[in-house]
Structure formats: structure tokens, C-alpha cells
Design an enzyme around this catalytic site. Structure first.
Site, PDB file in Angstrom:
ATOM      1  N   LYS A  68      71.965  28.800  47.993  1.00  0.00           N
ATOM      2  CA  LYS A  68      71.814  29.581  46.757  1.00  0.00           C
ATOM      3  C   LYS A  68      71.107  28.751  45.681  1.00  0.00           C
ATOM      4  CE  LYS A  68      75.911  32.374  47.707  1.00  0.00           C
ATOM      5  NZ  LYS A  68      77.327  32.650  47.389  1.00  0.00           N
ATOM      6  N   GLN A 112      82.171  30.505  43.786  1.00  0.00           N
ATOM      7  CA  GLN A 112      82.138  30.587  45.248  1.00  0.00           C
ATOM      8  C   GLN A 112      83.547  30.812  45.788  1.00  0.00           C
ATOM      9  OE1 GLN A 112      79.404  30.761  47.093  1.00  0.00           O
ATOM     10  NE2 GLN A 112      80.522  30.891  49.013  1.00  0.00           N
ATOM     11  N   ASP A 135      77.440  38.117  40.859  1.00  0.00           N
ATOM     12  CA  ASP A 135      77.988  38.356  42.196  1.00  0.00           C
ATOM     13  C   ASP A 135      78.544  39.786  42.308  1.00  0.00           C
ATOM     14  OD1 ASP A 135      77.924  36.807  44.453  1.00  0.00           O
ATOM     15  OD2 ASP A 135      79.558  35.477  43.844  1.00  0.00           O
TER      16      ASP A 135
HETATM   17  N1  GUN Z   1      82.069  33.723  49.856  1.00  0.00           N
HETATM   18  C1  GUN Z   1      81.541  34.383  50.908  1.00  0.00           C
HETATM   19  N2  GUN Z   1      80.533  35.179  50.505  1.00  0.00           N
HETATM   20  C2  GUN Z   1      80.419  35.023  49.176  1.00  0.00           C
HETATM   21  C3  GUN Z   1      79.546  35.567  48.193  1.00  0.00           C
HETATM   22  O1  GUN Z   1      78.677  36.391  48.452  1.00  0.00           O
HETATM   23  N3  GUN Z   1      79.756  35.134  46.933  1.00  0.00           N
HETATM   24  C4  GUN Z   1      80.732  34.244  46.615  1.00  0.00           C
HETATM   25  N4  GUN Z   1      80.869  33.904  45.344  1.00  0.00           N
HETATM   26  N5  GUN Z   1      81.545  33.717  47.485  1.00  0.00           N
HETATM   27  C5  GUN Z   1      81.382  34.109  48.770  1.00  0.00           C
END
Ligand code: GUN
Length: 299
Positions: A68, A112, A135
Site C-alpha cells: 500500500k 491495518q 478504507d
Molecule cells: N486487513 C485485511 N484486509 C484489510 C484491508 O483492506 N484494510 C485494512 N485496514 N486491513 C485489512
């Protein structure tokens, strides 16, 4: 006997195999578009910024976060990584979220998941101001999606909708079956398909006779986290099969929830793992961060 000449193939050698949906290529094209939009914004003195909060050292999370941050940097988006030890206090995390809420350089805040068990995930996600919820995990974003007025859409289901559109997969009036009911993928996925006029069935770990449902799907989304859960006998011939699973095998390889080799002989189109949905999730995060910046700065 009829003779079709030298160009006629013997019928018994013709075997249907699904079109492979190349998520990596779609994501690269989208990221290139986003990069030029970010550059246009930069020319007006605005650089979008993303802050990623990570707690602990979960190896899968570390890989996702690295991807990311890298995608943001490549697109020209400012990115900050805020790391906390696994035993960090919830109050320290909440304090950082509040600082980032107030930071004018930051347009998007991503926490996350998963967080360690001693931290109340819902409380931390609720602390992010909805304007920076790139998100789409805040109850404000979830509620907006539910009533059909989406604000920020979670990146994985948003990326899947993008793939369906680019691949010209018909949705309206079709039967979509989503296997999995998480807040991150299953539920928002079902709502997005519903909004595009699909008839939607949501299945989960307590659904009896799973195959009876999946066999009726024109669009089948597997988001459970169980390697090879979906076999060829569970798929309608010609269906579009979207595999959200990212299951790390003992040999280190990544496998999906779909038995790819078996299902590709039945499906009409299918996403591979890796190289299907995963790259789209990352590209959509860049898109959401850009949109957050455009909205906050009124561009
Ligand atoms: N953990 C697994 N997938 C995601 C996601 O798309 N965003 C976040 N913040 N955590 C995750």
C-alpha cells in the site's frame, strides 16, 4: 462423410476454459490514471496524503502495508507509516488517530487489521473522522453504503466492482452469490452488487448445502479464507468466479478459496490468486485517498 477441410478442429479436442481476469494489468492501468490525476492536483499545490497505522508484526499485514505504501509513493501520494508494538495501549493508538484527524497533510487514515485482541477494533475505527476513512470501515461509510449513497467504499469490493465493469460482466438481473460475510469484503460486496440490481445471496460458514447456492451463481465471489473451498462441481458453467482468498500455503505460495485449475474448466471467467483481486485492493486505496484529497480541498 462431410469434410470441413483442413481448418476444422475435431470436436473432442475443444475444451472450454475460462477467460483469466488479469487484475494485475487492470490495477496497473488504473494506477497510471491515478498518477496523472495526482500530478494534476500537485500542479495546483495539493499533494494527497495517506497515513497507515500498523500494530504488531503480523507478516501478512506487513506485506499488505508495504504494498500500500509503495503504491501510494509510485502514484505521487504522500504516505506515512505509523508503527506500534504489539502490546501498545489502545489510548496511544486513539491519540495518534486524533492527531492524524487534525493533520492537514493527511487526507486518508488506514488502520491495518487485525489489531491485537486487547484493542477494541470498533473503537479505533470509529475514531477516524469519516472524511479521512479511505478504507470505508467507519460506521458512517458502512451506513452510507447500506442506504445506497456510498461515501468511501471498502477497497477490495470496490476493486471487484471495477473488474466486473472493465470485463463487461453483466450484473443487473443476474444471480450473485457471495460466500463470506465480513465487514471488509462479504457484506459491502453484497450491497454493491445489490445496488447494481443483482439478485444477491450471502452464504457463510453456517450455510448448509453451500454447493446448492453456489451452483446457481452467475457471479460467484469467494471470500472465506479456506484454500480450495470452491470446487468445479460448485460452479455453474460459464459463471464469473471472483476469488478473494489469500491463503498462505506451507510451501510459502499463495492460494485462493477457489480450486483454480479445476474451476477454470467450468467457469466463463475467473480471477487468479495471486494477480487477481489483490492488486485491485491496493489501487483502490490510492483512488480513495485521491478522492479524499479532492473532496477535502474542494477540487
Ligand atoms: N486487513 C485485511 N484486509 C484489510 C484491508 O483492506 N484494510 C485494512 N485496514 N486491513 C485489512
Amino acid at each position: 462423410m462431410l469434410n470441413f477441410g483442413p481448418f476444422s478442429a475435431p470436436v473432442h479436442t475443444l475444451r472450454m476454459t475460462a477467460r483469466i481476469i488479469d487484475g494485475k494489468a487492470h490495477a496497473a492501468a488504473l494506477r497510471a490514471e491515478l498518477k496523472s490525476s495526482v500530478a494534476a492536483l500537485a500542479a495546483r499545490g495539493v499533494q494527497p496524503g495517506l497515513a497507515v497505522i500498523m500494530v504488531g508484526d503480523n507478516p501478512a499485514s506487513r506485506t499488505y502495508v508495504r504494498n500500500k505504501v509503495r503504491a501510494c509513493e509510485e502514484a505521487g501520494v504522500l504516505s506515512q507509516l505509523h508503527e506500534f508494538p504489539a502490546d501498545a495501549d489502545e489510548s496511544a493508538l486513539l491519540a495518534r488517530v486524533r492527531e492524524l484527524n487534525a493533520d492537514p497533510r493527511i487526507d486518508g487514515i488506514l488502520v491495518q487489521l487485525p489489531l491485537p485482541p486487547h484493542i477494541d477494533e470498533a473503537r479505533v475505527l470509529a475514531a477516524v473522522v469519516p472524511e479521512k476513512d479511505v478504507d470505508g470501515f467507519h460506521v458512517h461509510s458502512a451506513g452510507a453504503l447500506l442506504i445506497g449513497a456510498p461515501h468511501f467504499v471498502p477497497c477490495t469490493p470496490a476493486g471487484i466492482m471495477y473488474l466486473l465493469e472493465k470485463e463487461a460482466i453483466p450484473i443487473a438481473g443476474r444471480h450473485a452469490v457471495v460466500v463470506g460475510r465480513s465487514n471488509i469484503v462479504g457484506k459491502p460486496m453484497a450491497l454493491l452488487l445489490l445496488q447494481k440490481d443483482a439478485t444477491v445471496t450471502i452464504c457463510h460458514s453456517k450455510t448448509p448445502e453451500l454447493a446448492a447456492h453456489t451452483r446457481r451463481a452467475d457471479i460467484l465471489v469467494a471470500a472465506v479464507g479456506r484454500t480450495n473451498l470452491i470446487g468445479a462441481d460448485m460452479v455453474k458453467p460459464g459463471a464469473c468466479v471472483i476469488d478473494v482468498g489469500t491463503n498462505r500455503q506451507p510451501d510459502g505460495k499463495l492460494r485462493g478459496d477457489v480450486d483454480f485449475e479445476a474451476v477454470r474448466a467450468v467457469a466463463g471467467s475467473i480471477t487468479p490468486v495471486p494477480g487477481g483481486v489483490g492488486p485491485m485492493t491496493v489501487a483502490m486505496l490510492v483512488a480513495n485517498t485521491l478522492h479524499a484529497a479532492q473532496q477535502r480541498k474542494q477540487y
